[in-house]
Design an enzyme around this catalytic site. Structure first.
Site: not given
Length: 332
Positions: A14, A97
């Site tokens: 991300t 993540t």
């Protein structure tokens, strides 16, 4: 004063993702556009105020695509650069993540350098309004350059908080405070004025570990069997048929499984598969009950199932002796 040199290795995720606009903070992955390490660093010129940051391209992919082959290559790059340049103060790995805690724990168990290795990511893409990537990168670089961070294995820096790779886990899909250490809390914080540590991990971590992946092309197969009401032994049987050398359970708290799964796990154990009893609760120890001992299973202590899987796989590269593997779970 001369700035410290920190290597930043980009793996995608991300933090490197480019959405369609400032409010595209959920489905940005559909665009499939990710920045490499140099592009990521170039978007945050403030990093130059913190350290001399050396970007190293690696992958630009979602972290769901990363696994042992990538961990091994990260491990190789980190060690090669540390050997060739003793002026490197530390390493930052930018990472998605979703699986960051697993990469971090693997590196924490296998790195043989004292320079800090800090993983960071973001909950919002690089194009988002109020994106958290830039501050996370800056703080990760600051931690990687910190003398106090040396010798603690791999660390995770998110949301200004410094966490031990062994203990931290992602707890929320989208919130900024997603990375938590449920039982023990943070090691320290990266505040505006300085990096502050308040405690150090007690469990062993790199560089002082017994695991050596040099020349190791693959890890022994270890699978995770999730436990739920009415769970039978089908998954366990399938893992054994697929060649599993170890199975970790994500059991009912505090580590129990259904009777049908006990039967399947005992059959797996009879075939030489090492069974580690874990827990799906997210915190707390699994202890070796009389029933667990009778079935000749080991316990995963307070590791999450996904981390117990990594430790068991590395343990199996050294031994199949249950007592020795138990010692490793008590050590790491």
């Amino acid at each position: 004063m001369m700035k410290k040199r920190v290597v930043l290795i980009g793996t995608g995720g991300t933090i490197a993702s480019m959405g369609t606009g400032p409010f595209d903070i959920l489905d940005y992955g559909a665009r499939g556009l990710l920045l490499d390490a140099a592009e990521l660093v170039a978007r945050v010129p403030e990093l130059a105020e913190v350290a001399e940051v050396v970007p190293v391209p690696f992958r630009a992919v979602p972290s769901t695509q990363l696994g042992y082959a990538d961990w091994r290559e990260l491990h190789r790059i980190i060690h090669q650069m540390a050997t060739e340049d003793d002026g490197i103060a530390g390493f930052v790995v930018t990472h998605g993540t979703s699986s960051m805690e697993e990469t971090a724990y693997f590196l924490s168990l296998t790195i043989k350098i004292r320079q800090p290795v800090v993983l960071t990511g973001a909950q919002r893409p690089a194009t988002a309004i109020s994106g958290d990537g830039p501050i996370n990168m800056a703080n990760a670089v600051r931690v990687a350059a910190s003398e106090e961070a040396r010798g603690m294995g791999a660390l995770v820096l998110m949301n200004d908080e410094i966490q031990a790779a062994r203990d931290v886990t992602k707890t929320s899909t989208f919130r900024m405070q997603t990375f938590r250490t449920a039982d023990f809390g943070v090691l320290g914080q990266a505040d505006g004025d300085r990096v502050v540590f308040y405690r150090r991990p007690v469990r062993r971590a790199g560089p002082d570990t017994e695991f050596d992946i040099t020349g190791l092309e693959t890890l022994p197969r270890v699978d995770v069997a999730y436990v739920h009401c009415d769970a039978d032994g089908a998954a366990v049987d399938a893992f054994v048929a697929a060649g599993a050398k170890g199975i970790v359970t994500a059991g009912f708290a505090p580590g129990f499984v259904t009777p049908a799964m006990v039967t399947a796990l005992e059959a797996a154990r009879a075939k030489g598969v090492v069974v580690a009893m874990g827990c799906r609760a997210g915190s707390g120890r699994v202890f070796r009950t009389t029933k667990i001992a009778k079935s000749d299973f080991i316990v995963a202590d307070n590791l999450t199932p996904q981390k117990a899987r990594i430790l068991l796989a590395l343990a199996l590269t050294r031994t199949t002796d249950q007592a020795e593997i138990t010692r490793m779970f008590e050590t790491y």
